[in-house]
Every structure is written in structure tokens, then in C-alpha cells.
Design an enzyme around this catalytic site. Structure first.
Site, PDB file in Angstrom:
ATOM      1  N   ASN A 119      56.589  54.186  15.999  1.00  0.00           N
ATOM      2  CA  ASN A 119      55.719  54.454  17.150  1.00  0.00           C
ATOM      3  C   ASN A 119      55.469  55.943  17.384  1.00  0.00           C
ATOM      4  OD1 ASN A 119      58.467  54.594  17.918  1.00  0.00           O
ATOM      5  ND2 ASN A 119      57.939  54.313  20.070  1.00  0.00           N
ATOM      6  N   GLY A 192      64.897  52.418  17.053  1.00  0.00           N
ATOM      7  CA  GLY A 192      64.142  51.199  16.776  1.00  0.00           C
ATOM      8  C   GLY A 192      64.502  50.101  17.747  1.00  0.00           C
ATOM      9  N   GLU A 214      69.267  54.432  19.344  1.00  0.00           N
ATOM     10  CA  GLU A 214      68.243  54.658  20.356  1.00  0.00           C
ATOM     11  C   GLU A 214      67.323  53.443  20.342  1.00  0.00           C
ATOM     12  OE1 GLU A 214      68.322  56.979  22.492  1.00  0.00           O
ATOM     13  OE2 GLU A 214      69.962  58.139  21.604  1.00  0.00           O
ATOM     14  N   CYS A 248      59.058  53.611  23.807  1.00  0.00           N
ATOM     15  CA  CYS A 248      60.296  52.923  24.176  1.00  0.00           C
ATOM     16  C   CYS A 248      60.640  53.091  25.647  1.00  0.00           C
ATOM     17  CB  CYS A 248      61.449  53.389  23.291  1.00  0.00           C
ATOM     18  SG  CYS A 248      61.817  55.147  23.432  1.00  0.00           S
ATOM     19  N   GLU A 338      60.781  42.892  25.377  1.00  0.00           N
ATOM     20  CA  GLU A 338      60.178  44.204  25.599  1.00  0.00           C
ATOM     21  C   GLU A 338      58.721  44.137  25.137  1.00  0.00           C
ATOM     22  OE1 GLU A 338      60.764  48.927  24.375  1.00  0.00           O
ATOM     23  OE2 GLU A 338      62.012  47.388  23.427  1.00  0.00           O
TER      24      GLU A 338
END
Length: 461
Positions: A119, A192, A214, A248, A338
Site C-alpha cells: 500500500n 502487512g 506492523e 493501515c 479491516e
């Protein structure tokens, strides 16, 4: 260094271990020089970075500067503070242990692995690499194959600017990641999703390798009545729809006081039109979804609740319009996963206790947002919820502050980085206690007869 044969992974790691053993990476002058080279890599290649991200994500040039090339500020921060970070720190020693002295020496871990996401495929490789370099490690990088243009560019640039025995790139698909994870590293830094994070942690456990994960999660955004409506709407719209929502720490869903919901919805609709025009599909400022599998997952979310604005899709162009949803059930798929895309469910509450209870009933998020001028409510949210971080009266901007450690908690991750936290992540604090020879007090040596009362006095028991 481009590696086509997976069998060469072990060979590359061995060469990096040999280079690390020379001690060259421990030299502070060397680390500073390499950080400057890394900044040179970023600054000299701005145009090709822009092109690669345009090809992978249709990322606007402004967003590329703000969220990818802007990582150069993280390098500047490390260069400014590295001399202090690397100094041994004195530690206090109890008076009853006189004449001992104690210090803490930060030392590099060795050979580390950085696995990047798709991303923000440039920034989320370079940012942890800053910490690995500043800490004195050798590094292997695995970029995401889902952003192929950026992956190819990172491979080319790292090969051009750094020696492979110091920093190298291992591009490839899932098989490459599996091969790398089968090897022994001194630290693994992964950015990820939670599902892959579990796989990384399981593989690392076989070698007792420490990990930084993360991850992400459903980051809630609470909107109270005591706000500046215009500023709130702008900040939520920007934080949610930058990079087409593929962030994120983007607000995943809104929890809005029912008394202000109609006004907020109108303000958000107004912002969307101001930001991206009547037809965001032709806006030069709006990104695209990374690939069709992710597009299909997001398009399925549009069946949940009712669309307030947006909802248009084009699979061939990987386009999903900025979308607001209402009347969403907590059991709908859009509230179970998510979102990681340009879809924003709006849920109203009548009492703030409802919002807090909902947040606490779910896995701990990476970020939590609160819009309120009420100090009492701010303190309640700080005290009564748990998340990787909190941003009050704004969104996403916490990631830009190098002095703030960035990381998750629980399902949203473990460990942190940015600034000093990056240096600490890739370092081991070696404790050193030193005694001297002139004075040697006999209270601890055998025979112990007559010494117990003194020991009890020293121990305070």
C-alpha cells in the site's frame, strides 16, 4: 542484488554475516555515510519513484511526495540524533554496590529482514531501513510483489547505491518469502495483514528470532458534538480516502453522536465533492485499488447497509468511488474485517458508553481517533480504551511525528518504530557492570557466619 534462484538466499545471508563480522557497520561514521547515501537515493530518484507508484496504485504526485518521498525527513531525524542514540548510557547503581559502575551499550543485532507491504510500497521499506542502518545492521529487503513497478525500482536502486553484502533486495512472490522465512535472521520486521503476520511469527519462532509486526485492524473514529464541524469533516475525508483508503491507520468506521450525524454526513459529502469533484473517477487526485482480488473483496462490502454517497465501481480500472455507508449492522462483513479501502461505515450512538463498549469488545486497533474539544471525554478515551496510538481532532498525522513511536498492540501488531524507536527496534541494549580492584568488601564471601544481619540490612528485610 537481483536473486533469481531461491537457493541463493542462504548464500546471501552468509555473505552478509561475514561482512557484519568485520565490524565495519558498527562504525558510527560508516552508518552516517550510509544514511546520507539512502537520502541521496530518495532525492535523486523522485521522478522514477513517482512513476512507479503511479503505475502500481495510480497514486497522485502530491500523495507520493507526502507519504512516500517524504520519508526523507525520517532520514534527517536519524542523522540529527544518531550520535546521541549510539552513546553508552550511564545506569544508576545502588550505594551498597559501591564502587561498581554501570552502562548500557546499544549494539547492532546482525543481519535483519524487512518485509514490505504494497500500500505504501516505497516508504514502508525505506522507513524501517533507516533504523536498521542507524543501528549498524546488514539488511535483506523483501518488497511486495503486488506492487511490481515499485518492487522492481527498489531492487534496482538498492543494487545501485549499496553493496549486496551490506544491503540487498530479494524480490519475488510467496515462495520467495517462504524461503527467506526458513532462514535464520537476527530480527524480522514485517508490515502487512494479521493473517500473514501470524505466519511470519510462527516461522521466526523456530529460530527464536525476534519480530516487529506492523499490522492493522479496524481503527475507530469517534465524533462528539463538541467539535468544529468543517475541520472535522475535512480531516476525516482526507485521512480516510488518501491512497483510496488503503492505509493501515485510516479511520475504518465512524462512531458518531446521533445529534450531530446529519450535519456531519452533509459536511462529509460536501468535502468529497470539494476534494474529488462530482466524478472522482476522472479526478487526478484519487488513487486506485491495488489489484482485482482486493477490488472484489471491497466491492462485496458495498452490499452492506445503504450507500449515502459513492458506491460506483469499475473493475477493469480498479476504481471504487469514495463511499459513505449508513444503517450498517455490526454483523455485516464490512464490520467484521479491516476495510482497507475507500468505504466508510457511519454508526451512530446515543451515549458515549455505547461507543466505548463497542471499541473494547473488538481486537485492539492500530489507531483510534477522537474528535472532541471536551477534556473530560478526551481523558475518558485515553483511560478506557487501548490502541496502538491515539490521535485527537485529526487523522493519520500521528505517523508523521518521528519522536512518537509507531506500532500496534494485540492483534494490531507488536513492537514499534520511527525515530529513536526504530533505532531501539534494531538494537540490543547490552548491560555492562564494572568493578574496580583497589577495594574489595568481604560481606558476600563465605564463610557467612556473622554476615546475615548485614545482608538483611542491605536488602531492607
Amino acid at each position: 542484488m537481483i536473486i533469481n534462484e531461491l537457493s541463493k538466499c542462504a548464500e546471501i545471508i552468509a555473505k552478509q554475516r561475514q561482512f557484519f563480522q568485520t565490524g565495519k557497520t558498527k562504525d558510527i561514521t560508516f552508518r552516517i555515510a550510509q544514511l546520507k547515501i539512502l537520502k541521496q537515493l530518495v532525492i535523486e530518484n523522485k521522478e522514477v519513484i513517482i512513476q512507479a507508484l503511479k503505475a502500481d496504485l495510480h497514486k497522485p504526485e502530491f500523495e507520493t511526495y507526502a507519504t512516500e518521498i517524504g520519508v526523507s525527513k525520517e532520514i534527517d531525524y536519524a542523522l540529527k540524533h544518531i550520535n546521541n542514540w549510539t552513546k553508552p548510557q550511564k545506569a544508576a547503581v545502588p550505594l551498597d554496590l559501591f564502587p561498581y559502575s554501570a552502562k548500557i551499550y546499544p549494539e547492532p543485532l546482525g543481519v535483519v529482514l524487512i518485509i514490505g507491504p504494497w500500500n505504501y510500497p516505497f516508504q514502508l521499506i525505506i522507513s524501517p531501513l533507516v533504523g536498521a542502518i542507524a543501528s549498524g545492521n546488514c539488511t535483506i529487503i523483501k518488497p511486495s510483489e503486488l506492487a511490481p513497478h515499485t518492487s522492481d525500482l527498489i531492487t534496482e536502486l538498492i543494487h545501485k547505491y549499496f553493496s549486496p553484502e551490506y544491503i540487498t533486495v530479494v524480490p519475488g512472490a510467496v515462495e520467495t518469502s517462504q524461503q527467506l522465512l526458513a532462514e535464520k535472521f537476527d530480527h524480522i520486521f514485517f508490515t502487512g495483514g494479521t493473517a500473514i503476520g501470524k505466519i511470519v511469527m510462527e516461522a521466526a519462532a523456530k529460530h527464536l528470532t525476534p519480530v516487529t509486526l506492523e499490522l492493522g485492524g479496524k481503527s475507530p473514529c469517534i465524533i462528539d458534538t463538541d467539535i468544529n464541524l468543517e475541520h472535522t469533516a475535512k480531516r476525516i475525508t482526507w485521512g480516510k480516502f488518501i491512497n483510496a483508503g488503503q492505509t493501515c491507520i485510516a479511520p475504518d468506521y465512524l462512531l458518531v453522536d446521533q445529534k450531530i450525524k446529519p450535519d456531519l454526513v452533509n459536511a462529509l459529502k460536501k468535502c468529497l465533492k470539494e476534494f474529488y469533484g462530482e466524478n472522482p473517477a476522472i479526478s487526478p487526485d484519487y488513487a486506485r485499488i491495488i489489484h482485482q482480488k482486493h477490488f472484489d473483496r471491497l466491492a462485496n462490502f458495498l452490499k452492506c447497509g445503504e450507500v449515502i454517497i459513492g458506491g460506483e465501481t469499475n473493475r477493469e480500472e480498479l476504481y471504487i468511488a469514495p463511499t459513505l455507508l449508513e444503517n450498517v449492522s455490526l454483523t455485516d462483513t464490512v464490520m467484521q474485517e479491516e476495510i482497507f479501502g475507500p468505504i466508510l461505515p457511519i454508526i451512530e450512538y446515543t451515549d458515549i458508553n455505547e461507543a466505548i463498549t463497542l471499541i473494547n469488545s473488538r481486537p485492539k486497533p492500530l489507531a483510534l481517533y477522537l474528535f472532541s474539544q471536551s477534556k473530560n471525554l478526551q481523558n475518558r478515551i485515553l483511560q478506557e480504551t487501548s490502541s496502538g496510538g491515539i490521535c485527537i481532532n485529526d487523522t493519520v498525522m500521528q505517523v508523521a511525528v518521528s519522536s512518537l513511536p509507531f506500532g500496534g498492540v494485540g492483534n494490531s501488531g507488536m513492537g514499534s518504530y520511527h525515530g529513536k524507536a526504530s533505532f531501539d527496534t534494531f538494537s540490543h541494549d547490552k548491560s555492562v557492570l564494572q568493578n574496580s580492584f583497589p577495594l574489595d568488601i568481604n560481606w558476600r564471601y563465605a564463610p557467612y557466619q556473622g554476615k546475615l544481619s548485614l545482608l538483611k540490612k542491605i536488602l531492607g528485610i
